[in-house]
Design an enzyme around this catalytic site. Sequence first.
Site, PDB file in Angstrom:
ATOM      1  N   HIS A 109       0.828  -1.208   0.000  1.00 26.15           N
ATOM      2  CA  HIS A 109       0.000   0.000   0.000  1.00 26.15           C
ATOM      3  C   HIS A 109       0.864   1.260   0.000  1.00 26.15           C
ATOM      4  O   HIS A 109       1.275   1.733   1.071  1.00 26.15           O
ATOM      5  CB  HIS A 109      -0.902  -0.002   1.223  1.00 26.15           C
ATOM      6  CG  HIS A 109      -1.779  -1.210   1.319  1.00 26.15           C
ATOM      7  ND1 HIS A 109      -1.308  -2.450   1.690  1.00 26.15           N
ATOM      8  CD2 HIS A 109      -3.111  -1.368   1.075  1.00 26.15           C
ATOM      9  CE1 HIS A 109      -2.314  -3.318   1.684  1.00 26.15           C
ATOM     10  NE2 HIS A 109      -3.413  -2.692   1.306  1.00 26.15           N
ATOM     11  N   GLY A 169      -3.610  -3.538  11.420  1.00 24.57           N
ATOM     12  CA  GLY A 169      -4.081  -3.970  10.109  1.00 24.57           C
ATOM     13  C   GLY A 169      -5.584  -4.176  10.170  1.00 24.57           C
ATOM     14  O   GLY A 169      -6.316  -3.667   9.322  1.00 24.57           O
ATOM     15  N   LEU A 175      -8.563  -2.799  10.917  1.00 26.79           N
ATOM     16  CA  LEU A 175      -8.780  -1.362  11.092  1.00 26.79           C
ATOM     17  C   LEU A 175      -9.542  -1.044  12.375  1.00 26.79           C
ATOM     18  O   LEU A 175     -10.459  -1.760  12.767  1.00 26.79           O
ATOM     19  CB  LEU A 175      -9.510  -0.790   9.874  1.00 26.79           C
ATOM     20  CG  LEU A 175      -8.718  -0.889   8.560  1.00 26.79           C
ATOM     21  CD1 LEU A 175      -9.565  -0.406   7.383  1.00 26.79           C
ATOM     22  CD2 LEU A 175      -7.420  -0.095   8.634  1.00 26.79           C
ATOM     23  N   ASP A 195      -9.313   6.833   7.377  1.00 30.07           N
ATOM     24  CA  ASP A 195     -10.778   6.900   7.329  1.00 30.07           C
ATOM     25  C   ASP A 195     -11.384   5.596   7.839  1.00 30.07           C
ATOM     26  O   ASP A 195     -12.394   5.596   8.533  1.00 30.07           O
ATOM     27  CB  ASP A 195     -11.247   7.125   5.881  1.00 30.07           C
ATOM     28  CG  ASP A 195     -10.714   8.417   5.301  1.00 30.07           C
ATOM     29  OD1 ASP A 195     -11.022   9.483   5.858  1.00 30.07           O
ATOM     30  OD2 ASP A 195      -9.978   8.355   4.294  1.00 30.07           O
ATOM     31  N   GLY A 196     -10.732   4.489   7.475  1.00 29.79           N
ATOM     32  CA  GLY A 196     -11.249   3.178   7.871  1.00 29.79           C
ATOM     33  C   GLY A 196     -11.272   3.010   9.380  1.00 29.79           C
ATOM     34  O   GLY A 196     -12.251   2.527   9.957  1.00 29.79           O
ATOM     35  N   HIS A 227      -4.089   3.284  -3.283  1.00 29.84           N
ATOM     36  CA  HIS A 227      -4.309   2.709  -1.949  1.00 29.84           C
ATOM     37  C   HIS A 227      -3.523   1.417  -1.734  1.00 29.84           C
ATOM     38  O   HIS A 227      -2.733   1.318  -0.799  1.00 29.84           O
ATOM     39  CB  HIS A 227      -5.798   2.446  -1.697  1.00 29.84           C
ATOM     40  CG  HIS A 227      -6.029   1.538  -0.537  1.00 29.84           C
ATOM     41  ND1 HIS A 227      -6.179   1.992   0.746  1.00 29.84           N
ATOM     42  CD2 HIS A 227      -6.074   0.184  -0.460  1.00 29.84           C
ATOM     43  CE1 HIS A 227      -6.317   0.952   1.560  1.00 29.84           C
ATOM     44  NE2 HIS A 227      -6.258  -0.156   0.852  1.00 29.84           N
ATOM     45  N   ARG A 279     -17.315 -18.382  38.898  1.00 32.12           N
ATOM     46  CA  ARG A 279     -17.149 -16.919  38.840  1.00 32.12           C
ATOM     47  C   ARG A 279     -16.877 -16.375  40.239  1.00 32.12           C
ATOM     48  O   ARG A 279     -16.094 -15.445  40.426  1.00 32.12           O
ATOM     49  CB  ARG A 279     -18.347 -16.238  38.184  1.00 32.12           C
ATOM     50  CG  ARG A 279     -19.641 -16.422  38.928  1.00 32.12           C
ATOM     51  CD  ARG A 279     -20.800 -15.691  38.267  1.00 32.12           C
ATOM     52  NE  ARG A 279     -22.056 -16.072  38.893  1.00 32.12           N
ATOM     53  CZ  ARG A 279     -23.021 -15.232  39.201  1.00 32.12           C
ATOM     54  NH1 ARG A 279     -22.916 -13.951  38.944  1.00 32.12           N
ATOM     55  NH2 ARG A 279     -24.123 -15.665  39.763  1.00 32.12           N
ATOM     56  N   SER A 313     -21.848  -9.424  38.058  1.00 34.35           N
ATOM     57  CA  SER A 313     -22.047 -10.756  37.478  1.00 34.35           C
ATOM     58  C   SER A 313     -20.731 -11.461  37.177  1.00 34.35           C
ATOM     59  O   SER A 313     -20.627 -12.677  37.278  1.00 34.35           O
ATOM     60  CB  SER A 313     -22.836 -10.651  36.170  1.00 34.35           C
ATOM     61  OG  SER A 313     -24.076 -10.032  36.387  1.00 34.35           O
ATOM     62  N   GLU A 357     -17.500  -4.132  24.968  1.00 35.20           N
ATOM     63  CA  GLU A 357     -16.696  -5.351  25.088  1.00 35.20           C
ATOM     64  C   GLU A 357     -15.468  -5.314  24.180  1.00 35.20           C
ATOM     65  O   GLU A 357     -14.358  -5.659  24.591  1.00 35.20           O
ATOM     66  CB  GLU A 357     -17.549  -6.584  24.745  1.00 35.20           C
ATOM     67  CG  GLU A 357     -18.700  -6.845  25.727  1.00 35.20           C
ATOM     68  CD  GLU A 357     -19.942  -6.011  25.427  1.00 35.20           C
ATOM     69  OE1 GLU A 357     -19.985  -5.321  24.388  1.00 35.20           O
ATOM     70  OE2 GLU A 357     -20.884  -6.049  26.243  1.00 35.20           O
ATOM     71  N   PHE A 387     -20.499 -13.126  24.832  1.00 35.09           N
ATOM     72  CA  PHE A 387     -20.086 -11.884  24.175  1.00 35.09           C
ATOM     73  C   PHE A 387     -18.593 -11.864  23.824  1.00 35.09           C
ATOM     74  O   PHE A 387     -18.071 -10.829  23.407  1.00 35.09           O
ATOM     75  CB  PHE A 387     -20.497 -10.670  25.010  1.00 35.09           C
ATOM     76  CG  PHE A 387     -21.984 -10.607  25.241  1.00 35.09           C
ATOM     77  CD1 PHE A 387     -22.875 -10.834  24.189  1.00 35.09           C
ATOM     78  CD2 PHE A 387     -22.505 -10.354  26.501  1.00 35.09           C
ATOM     79  CE1 PHE A 387     -24.256 -10.810  24.400  1.00 35.09           C
ATOM     80  CE2 PHE A 387     -23.883 -10.324  26.715  1.00 35.09           C
ATOM     81  CZ  PHE A 387     -24.758 -10.555  25.667  1.00 35.09           C
ATOM     82  N   HIS A 399     -28.083 -15.714  25.557  1.00 39.01           N
ATOM     83  CA  HIS A 399     -26.993 -15.555  26.512  1.00 39.01           C
ATOM     84  C   HIS A 399     -26.228 -16.849  26.783  1.00 39.01           C
ATOM     85  O   HIS A 399     -25.252 -16.844  27.517  1.00 39.01           O
ATOM     86  CB  HIS A 399     -27.529 -15.002  27.836  1.00 39.01           C
ATOM     87  CG  HIS A 399     -27.849 -13.537  27.791  1.00 39.01           C
ATOM     88  ND1 HIS A 399     -28.644 -12.987  26.803  1.00 39.01           N
ATOM     89  CD2 HIS A 399     -27.475 -12.501  28.586  1.00 39.01           C
ATOM     90  CE1 HIS A 399     -28.746 -11.684  26.999  1.00 39.01           C
ATOM     91  NE2 HIS A 399     -28.041 -11.365  28.075  1.00 39.01           N
ATOM     92  N   ARG A 442     -21.967 -19.572  36.104  1.00 36.43           N
ATOM     93  CA  ARG A 442     -22.836 -18.727  36.930  1.00 36.43           C
ATOM     94  C   ARG A 442     -23.290 -19.508  38.155  1.00 36.43           C
ATOM     95  O   ARG A 442     -23.439 -18.956  39.243  1.00 36.43           O
ATOM     96  CB  ARG A 442     -24.069 -18.309  36.128  1.00 36.43           C
ATOM     97  CG  ARG A 442     -25.064 -17.552  36.998  1.00 36.43           C
ATOM     98  CD  ARG A 442     -26.401 -17.311  36.335  1.00 36.43           C
ATOM     99  NE  ARG A 442     -27.236 -16.553  37.248  1.00 36.43           N
ATOM    100  CZ  ARG A 442     -28.518 -16.788  37.458  1.00 36.43           C
ATOM    101  NH1 ARG A 442     -29.141 -17.729  36.776  1.00 36.43           N
ATOM    102  NH2 ARG A 442     -29.195 -16.067  38.315  1.00 36.43           N
TER     103      ARG A 442
HETATM  104  C1  LIG Z   1     -11.454  -4.536   9.915  1.00 33.10           C
HETATM  105  C2  LIG Z   1     -10.921  -4.378   8.548  1.00 33.10           C
HETATM  106  N1  LIG Z   1     -11.766  -4.362   7.516  1.00 33.10           N
HETATM  107  C3  LIG Z   1     -11.307  -4.262   6.246  1.00 33.10           C
HETATM  108  C4  LIG Z   1      -9.973  -4.170   6.002  1.00 33.10           C
HETATM  109  C5  LIG Z   1      -9.456  -4.100   4.579  1.00 33.10           C
HETATM  110  N2  LIG Z   1      -8.990  -2.737   4.300  1.00 33.10           N
HETATM  111  C6  LIG Z   1      -7.712  -2.398   4.409  1.00 33.10           C
HETATM  112  S1  LIG Z   1      -7.435  -0.779   4.116  1.00 33.10           S
HETATM  113  C7  LIG Z   1      -9.079  -0.505   3.800  1.00 33.10           C
HETATM  114  C8  LIG Z   1      -9.560   0.876   3.432  1.00 33.10           C
HETATM  115  C9  LIG Z   1      -9.161   1.821   4.460  1.00 33.10           C
HETATM  116  O1  LIG Z   1      -9.379   3.114   4.052  1.00 33.10           O
HETATM  117  P1  LIG Z   1      -8.521   4.235   4.731  1.00 33.10           P
HETATM  118  O2  LIG Z   1      -8.387   3.970   6.154  1.00 33.10           O
HETATM  119  O3  LIG Z   1      -9.114   5.518   4.330  1.00 33.10           O
HETATM  120  O4  LIG Z   1      -7.095   4.027   4.095  1.00 33.10           O
HETATM  121  P2  LIG Z   1      -6.482   4.774   2.814  1.00 33.10           P
HETATM  122  O5  LIG Z   1      -7.152   4.189   1.617  1.00 33.10           O
HETATM  123  O6  LIG Z   1      -6.763   6.217   2.967  1.00 33.10           O
HETATM  124  O7  LIG Z   1      -5.050   4.411   2.878  1.00 33.10           O
HETATM  125  C10 LIG Z   1      -9.793  -1.674   3.943  1.00 33.10           C
HETATM  126  C11 LIG Z   1     -11.250  -1.782   3.711  1.00 33.10           C
HETATM  127  C12 LIG Z   1      -9.112  -4.192   7.114  1.00 33.10           C
HETATM  128  N3  LIG Z   1      -7.788  -4.123   6.981  1.00 33.10           N
HETATM  129  N4  LIG Z   1      -9.603  -4.267   8.372  1.00 33.10           N
HETATM  130 MG   LIG Z   2      -8.502   7.181   3.478  1.00 32.25          MG
END
Ligand SMILES: Cc1ncc(C[n+]2csc(CCOP(=O)(O)OP(=O)(O)O)c2C)c(N)n1
Ligand SMILES: [Mg+2]
Length: 663
Positions: free
Chosen positions: A30, A119, A121, A157-158, A261, A352, A379, A406, A432, A468, A515
Amino acid sequence: MSLATSRMVPMANAIRALSMDAVQAANSGHPGMPMGMADVATVLWSEYLKHDPKAPGWADRDRFVLSAGHGSMLIYSLLHLSGYERPTMEDIRNFRQIGSPCAGHPENFLLDGVESTTGPLGQGLAMSVGMAMAERHLNATFGDEIVDHRTWVIAGDGCLMEGINHEAIGLAGHLKLGRLTVFWDDNNITIDGTTDLSTSENIKARYEATGWHVVSCDGHDFDDIRRAIDEAVADERPSLVACKTVIGKGAPNKQGTSATHGAPLGDDEITAARGVLGWESAPFEIPEEVLSDWRGTADDGARAHSEWQMRLDGYAQKAEFQRRMAGELPKDFSLDKYIKGLIDQPQKVATRKASEMALAEINTGLPETIGGSADLTGSNNTKAGGIGPFTADDYSGRYVYYGIREFGMAAAMNGMALHGGVIPYGGTFLVFTDYCRAAIRLSALQQARVVYVMTHDSIGLGEDGPTHQPIEHVQSLRMMPNLLVMRPADAVETAECWDIALRQPDRPTVLALSRQNLPQMRTHQLSENMTERGGYRLQAAQAARRVILIATGSELHVAMECAEKLEADGIGADVVSMVCTQLFDEQDEAYRADILPDVSPDEVLRVSIEAGTTFGWDRYTMTNGLRIGIDRFGASAPAEDLFEKFGLTADAIVPQIMNKLNA
Ligand SMILES: Cc1ncc(C[n+]2csc(CCOP(=O)(O)OP(=O)(O)O)c2C)c(N)n1
Ligand SMILES: [Mg+2]
């Protein structure tokens, strides 16, 4: 000290060049994010980040988390340029190849200076909240002279769009973690295209509403970046620095688009980028003066480190501080006496509750534990030993009210464990674990000592019903590498589980706790912690052995009742408590063969009994064995009625064993 812009530009471009060249060489990766955030990262790493590349483990270093882990070439570039021993340029040349520590996404166990594995996100940012909590706690414990550092995060953004972001920033805002700064790579691009495809959210307003300070800057203007960071540092709240950036900045035809990207730019575009950036060096070559400027940025950190070392050397609690940061338990810490007390006076309690009783000992003997619960304190029985709340007004507290978060709790605990100096544990209902599973997975991958106190571990929770009642949870957690899943049967085993969990410097533990009250099965003193074996023979057959009953947790006493009935009919039955399959699997062949001898089912029938899915139990019963469990969702009723309904009683199980033996 800030360098002139004319010297900063090539420093940032070095990151861009390394990133695009490494991704090109690997033909995967990337480039867009590192190229877009190169300017912000250069200012942060050269002027603000407190670190000493020659001593990456320095306890009072700032923590840097690349939450947007796909941009891993950013951190590899920064580590190399600022003078860490690894990655070498050779490592970077081998980005994403076998044997290189420059993995696809940054992994904390591969490189010093990579504080957390990122990684997935959102989780990096959520872990950084835990790091900032650990920092404040240790600061409150050891003082400004010894603990006084910041946590910096780069998120995309992610990371901000993921649901966990809500939990994480809610917690950070509430706890007023003012030394946490998140740089948002505000580039309006994700994989599918521009962000307006999927969001219209006012992110700044959301952060403000959560108690954060928000400041914006032009992410390609060094002075503006400095101004924003200075404002962030000055504010008492956690800060979001919204950095307006262009993804893939420097690649003339592709910048600003999702094309940068996650794919190599291609030779032509890289040549064009070299022209735009004025970067004349060959791939993986850094001009000497640029490297020298980068290396010079470490001087301040090295100085701060040696001054800190002098303070520590004169500090009365030096040994204790070092012990905690090393993650070593006090030499005299032991639960043996407590366990002996249980043997002398058996207790019929829920596990518990047994966990709470063990925690009363643990929290008194181990000042480094930080407990908590996702709004189920009463709990989960997680508050014990007189520990007080961890609050914005008192960070010395050792109990975190995580709220109903959580996933955020689990990620924060990862951050605390990775920070070091504390041992986090936290509770919710076992069902959960699904809500926090992605963070449990990162505990395991990151080799983090986190203890999950997961109560209400089966239909035994009763009336709350199938929503549950865990069915597949225990077994599905057992599949996860490097995670200990323990399902103790009584108060003694529960204490043993805790002792083991605390002594795992590099793996997390899930405690599955009942429990309902359970009779104490371990009523005589054994010389060792039997649970360390994972599975052990609680009772040997009296008559000639025809059956081995393998049970866990609340079903161990059911297995004992089955054994009694079988023995009454002259059928010998061993009872094995399989507290932790992972630890059992780690035992040597001779031990395992002694507990589960490899003989035909005609001679010895193996029977598993667990109030959850039977899936996978053939690993221990073999295909010809018998597996007693629940392969459907539970139901809403008193626990005893449910055990009856689902056939988890000796009366229901023994006839099945007889059938099998007589078949
Ligand atoms: C939980 C999760 N879902 C999906 C992905 C796959 N993924 C990696 S980067 C990305 C897009 C992220 O966008 P952004 O954070 O804006 O990164 P940019 O393109 O600006 O580098 C996705 C969907 C991941 N790594 N983790
Ligand atoms: Mg982005």
